[in-house]
Write an enzyme that holds these catalytic residues in place. Structure first.
Site, PDB file in Angstrom:
ATOM      1  N   ASP A 134     -32.820  -6.246  -1.212  1.00  0.00           N
ATOM      2  CA  ASP A 134     -33.905  -5.588  -1.951  1.00  0.00           C
ATOM      3  C   ASP A 134     -33.359  -4.333  -2.633  1.00  0.00           C
ATOM      4  OD1 ASP A 134     -36.237  -4.331  -2.830  1.00  0.00           O
ATOM      5  OD2 ASP A 134     -37.358  -4.771  -1.004  1.00  0.00           O
ATOM      6  N   HIS A 174     -36.463  -8.195  -3.169  1.00  0.00           N
ATOM      7  CA  HIS A 174     -37.751  -7.630  -2.782  1.00  0.00           C
ATOM      8  C   HIS A 174     -38.808  -8.720  -2.547  1.00  0.00           C
ATOM      9  CE1 HIS A 174     -40.916  -4.721  -2.471  1.00  0.00           C
ATOM     10  NE2 HIS A 174     -41.591  -5.320  -3.430  1.00  0.00           N
ATOM     11  N   ASP A 175     -38.762  -9.779  -3.323  1.00  0.00           N
ATOM     12  CA  ASP A 175     -39.763 -10.859  -3.228  1.00  0.00           C
ATOM     13  C   ASP A 175     -39.536 -11.802  -2.047  1.00  0.00           C
ATOM     14  OD1 ASP A 175     -41.532 -10.280  -5.208  1.00  0.00           O
ATOM     15  OD2 ASP A 175     -40.898 -11.871  -6.577  1.00  0.00           O
ATOM     16  N   SER A 198     -44.765  -4.596   0.204  1.00  0.00           N
ATOM     17  CA  SER A 198     -44.482  -3.937  -1.078  1.00  0.00           C
ATOM     18  C   SER A 198     -45.465  -2.780  -1.313  1.00  0.00           C
ATOM     19  CB  SER A 198     -44.538  -4.992  -2.189  1.00  0.00           C
ATOM     20  OG  SER A 198     -44.116  -4.457  -3.412  1.00  0.00           O
TER      21      SER A 198
END
Lengths: 364, 364
Positions: A311, A344-345, A145
């Site tokens: 994502d 995204h996580d 990230s």
């Protein structure tokens, strides 16, 4: 405070990338494993926007870290083999100097008098830590990230220090959709009447702004697909606030509420604003005439870029483009697109997909 | 107020779907074209959350409408051929009774004493209008976005009234990702100190909450792809707010600011909350034991479902599933997936893709 947390204090002035300087700032970090006598097994981790340097548990701090299942003895990043270092980003609030720290020149908390923060400064913080530890060359640098952007800054500013580079759901620069979301999160905090241009008091923090920002964060960190599977249209089991016709009705609302409450008290609002803005300002093209010429400064010999199909913040096509930039360098590059549904996580939660890929990078 | 706007006042009690009733509510609408002597050319349009009934310009109101390029003489919905009716949703603030209206029983503005609003109530508002106009059967009903859910409610509650049904970027029920976003928008308004549990004053509206909600709206109504093409990382040309280190730097931030300013003054905050929540509450499954049995009540003879590849609020797969529900009915169904890059709002702006498809539906 974690007793595993260590500190390096920079002597004198620490020049900031976009001007001004910090006087004797501190960079917090943690380490796992031992530096080999050949000093060839160090791995440096830059973090996302909100985590501390506590990647994994250790004797000094047995609490599980944010990448507990990836970093540790016998894990994908094996701490019996590697000397793992994670730095708390400059500008953050978990031990490193940031807007919530005291300015030694004035004796006052920096707040919004903190200089403009750049991920290049975060990268330089990493350099200070490895220098302090006597590490002259890194086996690899890892950045998920925002940490991926800090890692890119590190490789561009200090070429030749890292042998390998592992970038996860990252970017050479933010796309406008991501900037729109982060800008709105910043505005939610700034518009909280308690923010007071950054001069909030400890007993009246801009908690509402932080909670709203975290909720939007969670919406963009996870994915629609995951929530379709996990939550659907389940009704909230919690007692509805009485007298509020707009109280949470759906499980998804309770889920966001839970994450917002957890976050709002633990992260300093000004630090959040600075790190969030640094993520938008970062642009590899600033280190050349284009992203391509910026990337050309990197001298890692092998790089892996991992992206996730769901994502929306750092989308898969952006990871593919990033990998293509490295192809042009002629060094070894592997691109891995994962089908994780947690958005995204995913690198924090989808261990089944991430573990073997990261392990492969470190077995090489 | 538009001089093209007409009104029907419901005599006596208007029962609300989730309980309670409104006394003599008003439904605002506009019409274009003429009802044929056979009364077989009426087209009813339900709107998205925020537009008024002003779909297109007319002698009474020459201002361009929100679907000016679709509805008009010689357009895809040809007003020389069809008698087009658009209703302002019950609960809205453009002429129809809603939370901003005066409760005739108390003489006070309803505000949050307005009964829980359902899209079934919006549908019943449409029924009142067509009844008032002497329309007994509709050539077609059109519903984009929230209007598609209102149209589904209309077809389920009043089966057999519409021959055709055109659903655009709509849903049988909201997915949790869409609910998360709308719930957060509602919270932004509710957390504005000026909201005062809905008792805001005209000179101190919860403008900050409305602006934040609109910005999040714009982020979810458009698409990352569009902004990559249109805006990229262009820097804002506008003068930066002085003394604010977090002022807009990027063109995308100025773009959102512009849209937020336009919206915040023109839509009543409580009306927004009610309509937004009605969108989340709507569920075709409430009209049967499942979505499938709910849809089975519909008696249209031909239906078109249009979806857009870049829509994150009502995604394409949701449109495909909606079309499949109609396939099971055995009536004529056409599904059209469009490659528009403007996301959920494509039906308002991507005329090149939408015009021919809508024209085809009406040429049939």
């Amino acid at each position: 405070m974690s007793s595993a947390r260590q500190f390096v204090t920079v002597e004198g002035e620490f020049p900031m990338h976009r001007g001004e300087a910090l006087l004797t700032p501190t960079i917090a970090y943690e380490t796992w494993g031992e530096l080999s006598t050949q000093k060839d097994n160090a791995v440096l981790i830059f973090t996302g926007l909100s985590p501390s340097a506590h990647v994994a548990s250790s004797p000094g701090d047995p609490a599980p870290g944010w990448w507990e299942e990836i970093v540790g003895p016998g894990r994908a990043v094996d701490t019996r083999r590697f000397f793992v270092i994670c730095v708390n980003s400059l500008g953050s609030c978990f031990g490193s100097t940031g807007p919530a720290s005291t300015n030694p020149e004035t004796g006052e908390t920096y707040r919004c008098a903190f200089p403009v923060l750049s991920l290049e400064d975060v990268a330089r913080g990493g350099l200070e830590v490895i220098g302090h530890l006597g590490v002259e060359r890194l086996y690899a640098t890892i950045g998920p990230s925002m940490g991926g952007m800090s890692a890119l800054a590190f490789e561009i500013l200090f070429p030749g220090l890292s042998e390998g580079l592992l970038l996860i759901s990252s970017a050479t620069r933010a796309l406008p959709f991501a900037t729109a979301l982060r800008s709105l999160q910043r505005e939610m905090i700034r518009r909280d009447p308690n923010w007071l241009d950054g001069n909030y008091t400890p007993d009246a923090l801009p908690v509402t702004g932080m909670r709203l920002a975290r909720k939007l964060g969670m919406i963009t960190y996870r994915s629609a697909e995951e929530w379709n599977e996990r939550l659907g249209r389940e009704r909230s089991a919690e007692q509805r606030e009485t007298g509020n016709p707009f109280a949470a009705s759906f499980e998804i609302e309770t889920y966001l509420e839970h994450h917002a409450s957890k976050f709002a008290g633990q992260f300093d609002p000004n630090c959040y604003l600075y790190l969030s803005q640094a993520s938008d300002f970062f642009d590899v093209a600033d280190h050349g005439v284009s992203v391509e010429t910026g990337i050309k400064k990197i001298q890692t010999s092998r790089t892996m870029v991992i992206g996730v199909a769901t994502d929306i913040l750092y989308p898969l096509h952006q990871q593919q483009e990033l990998a293509k930039q490295f192809e042009r360098l002629g060094s070894k590059i592997e691109f891995v697109g994962l089908p994780s549904i947690q958005g995204h996580d995913s690198f924090l939660v989808d261990m089944d997909n991430f573990r073997p890929v990261i392990a492969r990078f470190f077995e090489a």
